[in-house]
Design a protein around this motif. Structure first.
Motif, PDB file in Angstrom:
ATOM      1  N   LEU A  37       9.732 -48.817  26.138  1.00 12.38           N
ATOM      2  CA  LEU A  37      10.281 -49.415  26.894  1.00 12.38           C
ATOM      3  C   LEU A  37      11.672 -49.419  27.157  1.00 12.38           C
ATOM      4  CD1 LEU A  37       8.378 -52.652  25.532  1.00 12.38           C
ATOM      5  CD2 LEU A  37       7.565 -50.936  27.456  1.00 12.38           C
ATOM      6  N   GLU A  38      12.434 -50.039  28.181  1.00 13.10           N
ATOM      7  CA  GLU A  38      13.746 -49.713  28.401  1.00 13.10           C
ATOM      8  C   GLU A  38      14.262 -51.284  27.622  1.00 13.10           C
ATOM      9  OE1 GLU A  38      17.496 -48.902  28.673  1.00 13.10           O
ATOM     10  OE2 GLU A  38      16.047 -47.507  29.481  1.00 13.10           O
ATOM     11  N   ARG A  39      15.043 -50.899  26.716  1.00 11.37           N
ATOM     12  CA  ARG A  39      15.476 -52.054  25.812  1.00 11.37           C
ATOM     13  C   ARG A  39      16.351 -53.090  26.355  1.00 11.37           C
ATOM     14  NH1 ARG A  39      17.996 -48.656  20.363  1.00 11.37           N
ATOM     15  NH2 ARG A  39      16.043 -47.625  20.069  1.00 11.37           N
ATOM     16  N   GLU A  40      17.179 -52.763  27.343  1.00 11.95           N
ATOM     17  CA  GLU A  40      17.887 -53.701  28.084  1.00 11.95           C
ATOM     18  C   GLU A  40      16.883 -54.435  29.015  1.00 11.95           C
ATOM     19  OE1 GLU A  40      19.155 -50.637  27.694  1.00 11.95           O
ATOM     20  OE2 GLU A  40      20.641 -50.880  26.033  1.00 11.95           O
ATOM     21  N   SER A  41      16.047 -53.799  29.615  1.00 10.62           N
ATOM     22  CA  SER A  41      14.877 -54.713  30.551  1.00 10.62           C
ATOM     23  C   SER A  41      14.273 -55.789  29.878  1.00 10.62           C
ATOM     24  CB  SER A  41      14.161 -53.517  31.238  1.00 10.62           C
ATOM     25  OG  SER A  41      14.959 -52.826  32.122  1.00 10.62           O
ATOM     26  N   VAL A  42      14.138 -55.510  28.660  1.00  4.59           N
ATOM     27  CA  VAL A  42      13.337 -56.473  27.852  1.00  4.59           C
ATOM     28  C   VAL A  42      14.219 -57.458  26.987  1.00  4.59           C
ATOM     29  CG1 VAL A  42      11.010 -55.246  28.075  1.00  4.59           C
ATOM     30  CG2 VAL A  42      12.585 -54.821  26.057  1.00  4.59           C
ATOM     31  N   GLY A  43      15.657 -57.395  27.243  1.00  8.85           N
ATOM     32  CA  GLY A  43      16.225 -58.301  26.632  1.00  8.85           C
ATOM     33  C   GLY A  43      16.861 -58.010  25.227  1.00  8.85           C
ATOM     34  N   LEU A  44      16.582 -56.600  24.912  1.00 12.27           N
ATOM     35  CA  LEU A  44      17.137 -56.279  23.562  1.00 12.27           C
ATOM     36  C   LEU A  44      18.375 -55.467  23.811  1.00 12.27           C
ATOM     37  CD1 LEU A  44      13.825 -55.357  22.049  1.00 12.27           C
ATOM     38  CD2 LEU A  44      15.384 -57.543  21.630  1.00 12.27           C
ATOM     39  N   SER A  45      19.524 -55.924  23.921  1.00 15.19           N
ATOM     40  CA  SER A  45      20.684 -55.139  24.280  1.00 15.19           C
ATOM     41  C   SER A  45      21.614 -54.645  23.325  1.00 15.19           C
ATOM     42  CB  SER A  45      21.299 -55.790  25.560  1.00 15.19           C
ATOM     43  OG  SER A  45      21.541 -57.221  25.268  1.00 15.19           O
ATOM     44  N   LEU A  46      21.490 -55.147  22.088  1.00 10.61           N
ATOM     45  CA  LEU A  46      22.363 -54.804  20.723  1.00 10.61           C
ATOM     46  C   LEU A  46      21.406 -53.887  19.832  1.00 10.61           C
ATOM     47  CD1 LEU A  46      24.920 -55.135  19.634  1.00 10.61           C
ATOM     48  CD2 LEU A  46      23.964 -57.090  18.414  1.00 10.61           C
ATOM     49  N   THR A  47      22.060 -52.701  19.663  1.00  9.81           N
ATOM     50  CA  THR A  47      21.464 -51.899  18.488  1.00  9.81           C
ATOM     51  C   THR A  47      22.543 -51.787  17.541  1.00  9.81           C
ATOM     52  OG1 THR A  47      20.245 -50.530  20.297  1.00  9.81           O
ATOM     53  CG2 THR A  47      20.854 -49.216  18.353  1.00  9.81           C
TER      54      THR A  47
ATOM     55  N   ILE B 212      19.296 -46.023   6.027  1.00  8.81           N
ATOM     56  CA  ILE B 212      19.816 -46.202   7.471  1.00  8.81           C
ATOM     57  C   ILE B 212      18.966 -46.889   8.212  1.00  8.81           C
ATOM     58  CG2 ILE B 212      21.370 -45.534   9.645  1.00  8.81           C
ATOM     59  CD1 ILE B 212      22.673 -43.317   7.558  1.00  8.81           C
ATOM     60  N   ALA B 213      19.019 -48.119   8.521  1.00  9.81           N
ATOM     61  CA  ALA B 213      18.122 -48.618   9.636  1.00  9.81           C
ATOM     62  C   ALA B 213      18.652 -49.094  11.021  1.00  9.81           C
ATOM     63  CB  ALA B 213      17.800 -49.920   8.862  1.00  9.81           C
ATOM     64  N   GLU B 214      17.774 -48.510  11.863  1.00 11.95           N
ATOM     65  CA  GLU B 214      18.097 -48.948  13.268  1.00 11.95           C
ATOM     66  C   GLU B 214      17.580 -50.375  13.706  1.00 11.95           C
ATOM     67  OE1 GLU B 214      17.744 -47.068  18.017  1.00 11.95           O
ATOM     68  OE2 GLU B 214      17.091 -46.043  16.181  1.00 11.95           O
ATOM     69  N   ILE B 215      18.449 -51.369  14.135  1.00 14.16           N
ATOM     70  CA  ILE B 215      17.926 -52.669  14.291  1.00 14.16           C
ATOM     71  C   ILE B 215      18.275 -52.815  15.788  1.00 14.16           C
ATOM     72  CG2 ILE B 215      18.374 -54.938  13.580  1.00 14.16           C
ATOM     73  CD1 ILE B 215      17.597 -53.339  11.271  1.00 14.16           C
ATOM     74  N   VAL B 216      17.251 -53.447  16.629  1.00 12.02           N
ATOM     75  CA  VAL B 216      17.478 -53.604  17.658  1.00 12.02           C
ATOM     76  C   VAL B 216      17.083 -55.341  17.959  1.00 12.02           C
ATOM     77  CG1 VAL B 216      16.471 -53.325  20.112  1.00 12.02           C
ATOM     78  CG2 VAL B 216      16.604 -51.622  18.665  1.00 12.02           C
ATOM     79  N   VAL B 217      18.074 -55.990  18.618  1.00 15.65           N
ATOM     80  CA  VAL B 217      17.914 -57.565  18.739  1.00 15.65           C
ATOM     81  C   VAL B 217      18.593 -57.489  20.144  1.00 15.65           C
ATOM     82  CG1 VAL B 217      17.975 -58.112  16.496  1.00 15.65           C
ATOM     83  CG2 VAL B 217      20.180 -57.635  17.500  1.00 15.65           C
ATOM     84  N   ALA B 218      18.738 -59.067  20.465  1.00 16.98           N
ATOM     85  CA  ALA B 218      19.170 -59.320  21.786  1.00 16.98           C
ATOM     86  C   ALA B 218      20.611 -59.298  21.939  1.00 16.98           C
ATOM     87  CB  ALA B 218      18.486 -60.796  22.260  1.00 16.98           C
ATOM     88  N   ASN B 219      21.197 -59.814  20.873  1.00 12.36           N
ATOM     89  CA  ASN B 219      22.814 -59.898  21.055  1.00 12.36           C
ATOM     90  C   ASN B 219      23.281 -60.246  19.760  1.00 12.36           C
ATOM     91  OD1 ASN B 219      22.418 -62.843  20.528  1.00 12.36           O
ATOM     92  ND2 ASN B 219      21.890 -63.222  22.534  1.00 12.36           N
ATOM     93  N   LEU B 220      24.566 -60.230  19.706  1.00 12.83           N
ATOM     94  CA  LEU B 220      25.119 -60.608  18.331  1.00 12.83           C
ATOM     95  C   LEU B 220      24.649 -61.942  17.616  1.00 12.83           C
ATOM     96  CD1 LEU B 220      27.452 -59.339  16.471  1.00 12.83           C
ATOM     97  CD2 LEU B 220      29.282 -60.522  17.727  1.00 12.83           C
ATOM     98  N   LYS B 221      24.469 -62.925  18.176  1.00 13.20           N
ATOM     99  CA  LYS B 221      23.968 -63.966  17.472  1.00 13.20           C
ATOM    100  C   LYS B 221      22.606 -63.976  16.916  1.00 13.20           C
ATOM    101  CE  LYS B 221      24.763 -68.451  17.007  1.00 13.20           C
ATOM    102  NZ  LYS B 221      25.497 -69.060  15.840  1.00 13.20           N
ATOM    103  N   ALA B 222      21.774 -63.035  17.656  1.00 12.12           N
ATOM    104  CA  ALA B 222      20.344 -62.627  17.105  1.00 12.12           C
ATOM    105  C   ALA B 222      20.904 -61.714  15.845  1.00 12.12           C
ATOM    106  CB  ALA B 222      19.577 -61.858  17.884  1.00 12.12           C
ATOM    107  N   TYR B 223      21.654 -60.983  15.827  1.00 11.98           N
ATOM    108  CA  TYR B 223      21.905 -60.041  14.792  1.00 11.98           C
ATOM    109  C   TYR B 223      22.591 -60.798  13.447  1.00 11.98           C
ATOM    110  CZ  TYR B 223      23.301 -56.490  11.526  1.00 11.98           C
ATOM    111  OH  TYR B 223      23.828 -55.816  10.406  1.00 11.98           O
ATOM    112  N   GLU B 224      23.391 -61.800  13.688  1.00 13.17           N
ATOM    113  CA  GLU B 224      23.772 -62.617  12.833  1.00 13.17           C
ATOM    114  C   GLU B 224      22.544 -63.285  12.078  1.00 13.17           C
ATOM    115  OE1 GLU B 224      26.748 -66.335  11.981  1.00 13.17           O
ATOM    116  OE2 GLU B 224      26.435 -65.804  14.087  1.00 13.17           O
ATOM    117  N   LYS B 225      21.585 -63.943  12.903  1.00 11.16           N
ATOM    118  CA  LYS B 225      20.514 -64.342  12.132  1.00 11.16           C
ATOM    119  C   LYS B 225      19.526 -63.628  11.517  1.00 11.16           C
ATOM    120  CE  LYS B 225      16.532 -67.251  13.538  1.00 11.16           C
ATOM    121  NZ  LYS B 225      16.109 -68.392  14.286  1.00 11.16           N
ATOM    122  N   PHE B 226      19.318 -62.268  12.051  1.00 10.44           N
ATOM    123  CA  PHE B 226      18.561 -61.338  11.199  1.00 10.44           C
ATOM    124  C   PHE B 226      19.203 -61.008  10.129  1.00 10.44           C
ATOM    125  CE2 PHE B 226      18.116 -56.827  10.416  1.00 10.44           C
ATOM    126  CZ  PHE B 226      16.748 -56.715  10.376  1.00 10.44           C
TER     127      PHE B 226
END
Length: 169
Positions: free
Chosen positions: A59-69, A110-124
């Motif tokens: 899937l295209e990450r940005e298209s499904v709302g996961l724009s922060l890696t 080293i882990a690759e994390i994919v989330v919606a945005n910075l706020k979602a990463y902070e929560k993760f």
């Protein structure tokens, strides 16, 4: 390392399916120069022998709302086999972790994390990572641009050996 018993046709099948896993058996057979029945037998053998692990849509990450890696470097607290295994299990269970490697160097993982945005990463980070007692240190590296991902595996190192084998249709 397991014994690799692939010939040139097997490599063509693997390369074709890596590029397009939705090929019909007829299309694949045409691409690799076989008739459909032997082609299907080879694909089934490659699946059975573990060369082909699965088929999926990328899937295209940005298209499904996961724009922060975020690439997260993690150090294990009090190095031990139990802590490392517990961390591996915890990371493997988190859907936001799309890839993870045990590494040598300044970090242990080293882990690759994919989330919606910075706020979602902070929560993760605060609710999933920082609560793990086996973690000693975390460093976050934010991806600015994705240059390459989901690439096919380079099989050129197998080509010479496969070309020496007589194809077994």
């Amino acid at each position: 390392m397991p014994f690799i018993d692939l010939d040139a046709i097997d490599l063509r099948i693997l390369n074709a399916l890596q590029s397009d896993g939705r090929l019909t058996n007829q299309e694949l057979a045409d691409q690799v120069g076989l008739s459909p029945s032997p082609c299907l037998r080879r694909v089934r053998r490659l699946e059975r022998d573990g060369f082909i692990r699965t088929y999926r849509a990328v899937l295209e990450r940005e298209s499904v709302g996961l724009s922060l890696t975020v690439f997260v470097e993690i150090k294990v607290e009090k190095h031990s086999r139990d802590n490392a295994q517990a961390l591996q299990q915890a990371l493997a269970a988190m859907p936001e972790v799309v890839a993870c490697h045990m590494v040598s160097g300044t970090a242990d993982f080293i882990a690759e994390i994919v989330v919606a945005n910075l706020k979602a990463y902070e929560k993760f980070l605060t609710e999933k990572l920082l609560v793990l007692r086996m973690i000693g240190d975390i460093r976050s590296n934010f991806a600015l641009t994705r240059v390459k991902s989901d690439a096919v595996l380079p099989l050129t190192h197998l080509k010479r050996e496969a070309e020496r084998r007589e194809p077994d249709c």
